[in-house]
Design a protein around this motif. Structure first.
Motif, PDB file in Angstrom:
ATOM      1  N   GLU A   1      29.253  32.050  28.282  1.00 24.68           N
ATOM      2  CA  GLU A   1      29.109  33.487  28.570  1.00 24.68           C
ATOM      3  C   GLU A   1      28.032  34.096  27.675  1.00 24.68           C
ATOM      4  OE1 GLU A   1      31.608  37.721  28.411  1.00 24.68           O
ATOM      5  OE2 GLU A   1      32.656  35.824  28.030  1.00 24.68           O
ATOM      6  N   LEU A   2      28.044  33.727  26.387  1.00 30.49           N
ATOM      7  CA  LEU A   2      27.027  34.231  25.468  1.00 30.49           C
ATOM      8  C   LEU A   2      25.636  33.805  25.907  1.00 30.49           C
ATOM      9  CD1 LEU A   2      26.089  35.542  22.783  1.00 30.49           C
ATOM     10  CD2 LEU A   2      26.452  33.319  21.700  1.00 30.49           C
ATOM     11  N   LYS A   3      25.475  32.544  26.289  1.00 31.59           N
ATOM     12  CA  LYS A   3      24.156  32.054  26.702  1.00 31.59           C
ATOM     13  C   LYS A   3      23.647  32.799  27.939  1.00 31.59           C
ATOM     14  CE  LYS A   3      24.929  27.547  26.899  1.00 31.59           C
ATOM     15  NZ  LYS A   3      24.615  26.098  27.007  1.00 31.59           N
ATOM     16  N   THR A   4      24.564  33.269  28.774  1.00 28.92           N
ATOM     17  CA  THR A   4      24.172  34.023  29.970  1.00 28.92           C
ATOM     18  C   THR A   4      23.637  35.402  29.606  1.00 28.92           C
ATOM     19  OG1 THR A   4      25.840  32.879  31.292  1.00 28.92           O
ATOM     20  CG2 THR A   4      25.002  34.953  32.167  1.00 28.92           C
ATOM     21  N   VAL A   5      24.312  36.101  28.677  1.00 27.43           N
ATOM     22  CA  VAL A   5      23.925  37.480  28.355  1.00 27.43           C
ATOM     23  C   VAL A   5      22.893  37.551  27.233  1.00 27.43           C
ATOM     24  CG1 VAL A   5      26.138  38.357  29.159  1.00 27.43           C
ATOM     25  CG2 VAL A   5      25.849  37.844  26.730  1.00 27.43           C
ATOM     26  N   ASP A   6      22.835  36.501  26.390  1.00 28.17           N
ATOM     27  CA  ASP A   6      21.914  36.510  25.248  1.00 28.17           C
ATOM     28  C   ASP A   6      21.406  35.080  25.010  1.00 28.17           C
ATOM     29  OD1 ASP A   6      20.495  36.903  22.914  1.00 28.17           O
ATOM     30  OD2 ASP A   6      22.065  38.025  21.894  1.00 28.17           O
ATOM     31  N   PRO A   7      20.448  34.626  25.844  1.00 27.49           N
ATOM     32  CA  PRO A   7      19.960  33.244  25.734  1.00 27.49           C
ATOM     33  C   PRO A   7      19.423  32.904  24.345  1.00 27.49           C
ATOM     34  CG  PRO A   7      19.167  34.270  27.758  1.00 27.49           C
ATOM     35  CD  PRO A   7      19.806  35.357  26.956  1.00 27.49           C
ATOM     36  N   LEU A   8      18.783  33.870  23.680  1.00 25.88           N
ATOM     37  CA  LEU A   8      18.250  33.595  22.331  1.00 25.88           C
ATOM     38  C   LEU A   8      19.365  33.265  21.357  1.00 25.88           C
ATOM     39  CD1 LEU A   8      15.337  36.048  21.429  1.00 25.88           C
ATOM     40  CD2 LEU A   8      15.344  33.557  21.325  1.00 25.88           C
ATOM     41  N   ALA A   9      20.443  34.046  21.415  1.00 28.28           N
ATOM     42  CA  ALA A   9      21.598  33.760  20.552  1.00 28.28           C
ATOM     43  C   ALA A   9      22.191  32.403  20.905  1.00 28.28           C
ATOM     44  CB  ALA A   9      22.644  34.864  20.683  1.00 28.28           C
ATOM     45  N   GLY A  10      22.200  32.092  22.205  1.00 29.26           N
ATOM     46  CA  GLY A  10      22.705  30.792  22.634  1.00 29.26           C
ATOM     47  C   GLY A  10      21.916  29.645  22.040  1.00 29.26           C
ATOM     48  N   GLU A  11      20.605  29.840  21.872  1.00 30.29           N
ATOM     49  CA  GLU A  11      19.770  28.809  21.250  1.00 30.29           C
ATOM     50  C   GLU A  11      20.040  28.691  19.757  1.00 30.29           C
ATOM     51  OE1 GLU A  11      15.674  29.499  22.058  1.00 30.29           O
ATOM     52  OE2 GLU A  11      15.913  29.548  24.239  1.00 30.29           O
ATOM     53  N   LYS A  12      20.298  29.839  19.111  1.00 34.77           N
ATOM     54  CA  LYS A  12      20.479  29.864  17.653  1.00 34.77           C
ATOM     55  C   LYS A  12      21.853  29.330  17.235  1.00 34.77           C
ATOM     56  CE  LYS A  12      19.277  33.657  15.519  1.00 34.77           C
ATOM     57  NZ  LYS A  12      19.163  35.115  15.256  1.00 34.77           N
ATOM     58  N   PHE A  13      22.881  29.604  18.052  1.00 35.62           N
ATOM     59  CA  PHE A  13      24.249  29.271  17.672  1.00 35.62           C
ATOM     60  C   PHE A  13      24.702  27.963  18.319  1.00 35.62           C
ATOM     61  CE2 PHE A  13      25.099  34.143  17.708  1.00 35.62           C
ATOM     62  CZ  PHE A  13      24.265  34.287  16.615  1.00 35.62           C
ATOM     63  N   LYS A  14      25.703  27.356  17.691  1.00 32.83           N
ATOM     64  CA  LYS A  14      26.395  26.210  18.276  1.00 32.83           C
ATOM     65  C   LYS A  14      27.766  26.684  18.748  1.00 32.83           C
ATOM     66  CE  LYS A  14      26.016  24.015  14.413  1.00 32.83           C
ATOM     67  NZ  LYS A  14      26.086  23.015  13.327  1.00 32.83           N
ATOM     68  N   VAL A  15      28.399  25.895  19.607  1.00 34.95           N
ATOM     69  CA  VAL A  15      29.703  26.289  20.125  1.00 34.95           C
ATOM     70  C   VAL A  15      30.734  26.417  19.003  1.00 34.95           C
ATOM     71  CG1 VAL A  15      30.509  23.934  20.577  1.00 34.95           C
ATOM     72  CG2 VAL A  15      31.384  25.848  21.965  1.00 34.95           C
ATOM     73  N   SER A  16      30.491  25.747  17.882  1.00 33.50           N
ATOM     74  CA  SER A  16      31.422  25.821  16.741  1.00 33.50           C
ATOM     75  C   SER A  16      31.248  27.085  15.906  1.00 33.50           C
ATOM     76  CB  SER A  16      31.244  24.592  15.846  1.00 33.50           C
ATOM     77  OG  SER A  16      29.908  24.499  15.378  1.00 33.50           O
ATOM     78  N   ASP A  17      30.179  27.847  16.141  1.00 31.04           N
ATOM     79  CA  ASP A  17      29.924  29.080  15.373  1.00 31.04           C
ATOM     80  C   ASP A  17      30.741  30.238  15.942  1.00 31.04           C
ATOM     81  OD1 ASP A  17      28.063  27.806  13.721  1.00 31.04           O
ATOM     82  OD2 ASP A  17      26.411  28.222  15.099  1.00 31.04           O
ATOM     83  N   LYS A  18      32.049  30.129  15.842  1.00 25.44           N
ATOM     84  CA  LYS A  18      32.914  31.073  16.554  1.00 25.44           C
ATOM     85  C   LYS A  18      32.706  32.524  16.126  1.00 25.44           C
ATOM     86  CE  LYS A  18      36.626  27.814  17.582  1.00 25.44           C
ATOM     87  NZ  LYS A  18      38.060  27.503  17.390  1.00 25.44           N
ATOM     88  N   GLN A  19      32.645  32.767  14.804  1.00 25.81           N
ATOM     89  CA  GLN A  19      32.529  34.149  14.344  1.00 25.81           C
ATOM     90  C   GLN A  19      31.208  34.771  14.796  1.00 25.81           C
ATOM     91  OE1 GLN A  19      34.997  35.946  13.021  1.00 25.81           O
ATOM     92  NE2 GLN A  19      36.238  34.128  13.308  1.00 25.81           N
ATOM     93  N   ARG A  20      30.132  33.995  14.765  1.00 33.29           N
ATOM     94  CA  ARG A  20      28.824  34.515  15.192  1.00 33.29           C
ATOM     95  C   ARG A  20      28.813  34.757  16.703  1.00 33.29           C
ATOM     96  NH1 ARG A  20      24.439  30.560  12.608  1.00 33.29           N
ATOM     97  NH2 ARG A  20      23.028  32.335  12.798  1.00 33.29           N
ATOM     98  N   ILE A  21      29.454  33.881  17.449  1.00 28.69           N
ATOM     99  CA  ILE A  21      29.535  34.059  18.898  1.00 28.69           C
ATOM    100  C   ILE A  21      30.352  35.309  19.230  1.00 28.69           C
ATOM    101  CG2 ILE A  21      30.526  33.081  21.012  1.00 28.69           C
ATOM    102  CD1 ILE A  21      29.801  30.295  19.853  1.00 28.69           C
ATOM    103  N   ILE A  22      31.474  35.472  18.540  1.00 20.86           N
ATOM    104  CA  ILE A  22      32.311  36.656  18.763  1.00 20.86           C
ATOM    105  C   ILE A  22      31.523  37.929  18.482  1.00 20.86           C
ATOM    106  CG2 ILE A  22      34.300  37.942  17.872  1.00 20.86           C
ATOM    107  CD1 ILE A  22      35.654  35.189  17.417  1.00 20.86           C
ATOM    108  N   ARG A  23      30.805  37.954  17.360  1.00 21.74           N
ATOM    109  CA  ARG A  23      30.046  39.154  17.008  1.00 21.74           C
ATOM    110  C   ARG A  23      28.948  39.436  18.035  1.00 21.74           C
ATOM    111  NH1 ARG A  23      29.727  44.246  15.654  1.00 21.74           N
ATOM    112  NH2 ARG A  23      27.911  44.792  14.391  1.00 21.74           N
ATOM    113  N   ALA A  24      28.242  38.395  18.469  1.00 22.01           N
ATOM    114  CA  ALA A  24      27.161  38.593  19.429  1.00 22.01           C
ATOM    115  C   ALA A  24      27.703  39.113  20.765  1.00 22.01           C
ATOM    116  CB  ALA A  24      26.399  37.289  19.637  1.00 22.01           C
TER     117      ALA A  24
END
Length: 314
Positions: free
Chosen positions: A144-167
């Motif tokens: 879902e994150l990669k769909t709405v924010d592809p740049l964040a999807g490139e920067k984060f890994k699936v294990s980066d839960k707190q960063r994904i939640i914030r984004a």
């Protein structure tokens, strides 16, 4: 001659000995200590945070300890505002502020400023995101994150839960990707301070031994009882930021969801030890990242740091 106010930053991973160094500086009588620890702000969370006890706090007072209850939230922006106010007050008293702790996000915010106009945390939105992660899996949240924010999807890994939640939280609150907002917004750099950065970075093997010793002592002196009291007093649950603190998360899960057998207790202690070592690993990573942009002096041993800081500030 610079009119910037000097500030000493004393950083290090958990259990590295930085608090003892800060207390040694305090013995001089012309410094005041400011805690830079996102867990020490919570009242009644004492053993699991390795908070100085009442006698130690009386001997070595720390600002920014016991500010809020575990039900409340304290942001990096609030820390910067409080710390800057304290720096001004401490200098007005003719003393030197020494900021000591291991919450590197707070240090980064102080050194570099924060992006303005990003929305504050919304815990209803966060709970919704976390519920999806629990029910559909974190890979679905990441997609879902990669769909709405592809740049964040490139920067984060699936294990980066707190960063994904914030984004995702920022996107749901603003309708815009966090990467776009961060790129557009200027940093608020505190130009009126001159920072002197020191980091205690002991050998990993030694640090792991210190962490294990600290945790064993925490269990011995009643950490589980502390968490039971927090559950009773505050109805502590794992949706609260306070409950995500290392050790508390594992103890809370054990007390609420396990059969409380000796096997479950040992598994909980092992998980807490692993999580604390992972925290130290992240703190090392944060420090190395900060060192790329700021001048630092680093020490491998506490003794080396003691001798150098005595000479520096003697």
């Amino acid at each position: 001659m610079s009119n910037q106010l000097p500030v000493i930053n004393l950083m290090g991973p958990t259990a590295s000995g930085k608090t003892a160094l800060a207390c040694e500086l305090y013995e001089r009588g012309d410094v005041e200590l400011i805690s830079v620890d996102s867990a020490l702000v919570y009242q009644d969370m004492d053993i699991g945070t390795a908070k100085p006890n009442k006698a130690e706090q009386q001997q070595y007072p720390h600002h920014l300890i016991d500010l809020i209850t575990p039900l409340q939230v304290y942001s990096a922006a609030e820390f910067v505002e409080d710390a800057c106010n304290l720096v001004e007050q401490i200098h007005a008293r003719g003393k030197m502020p020494v900021l000591v702790g291991g919450t590197m996000l707070y240090f980064k915010a102080l050194l570099e400023g924060l992006s303005s106009n990003l929305p504050s945390a919304d815990y209803a939105v966060r709970a919704e995101i976390e519920a999806k992660g629990e029910s559909e899996g974190w890979q679905a949240v990441y997609e879902e994150l990669k769909t709405v924010d592809p740049l964040a999807g490139e920067k984060f890994k699936v294990s980066d839960k707190q960063r994904i939640i914030r984004a995702l939280e920022v996107y749901k609150l603003t309708g815009q990707p966090i990467t776009k907002l961060q790129a557009e917004q200027p940093k608020n750099v505190a130009y009126r301070y001159s920072f002197y950065n020191y980091a205690l970075l002991p050998d990993r093997v030694e640090l792991h031994q210190r962490i294990e010793h600290r945790l064993k002592n925490m269990w011995k002196i009643g950490f589980l009882n502390e968490v039971e009291n927090l559950i009773e007093k505050y109805d502590l649950n794992d949706n609260l930021p306070s409950a995500r603190s290392v050790g508390y998360r594992q103890a809370l899960d054990y007390l609420k969801n396990s059969d409380r057998s000796l096997k479950s207790k040992q598994e909980m202690e092992d998980k807490a030890l692993y999580a604390t070592r992972q925290l130290a690993k992240r703190q090392y990573t944060w420090l190395r990242s900060l060192q790329e942009s700021h001048q630092f002096k680093t020490y491998l041993t506490i003794k080396q740091a003691q001798e150098d800081l005595r000479n520096l500030y003697g």
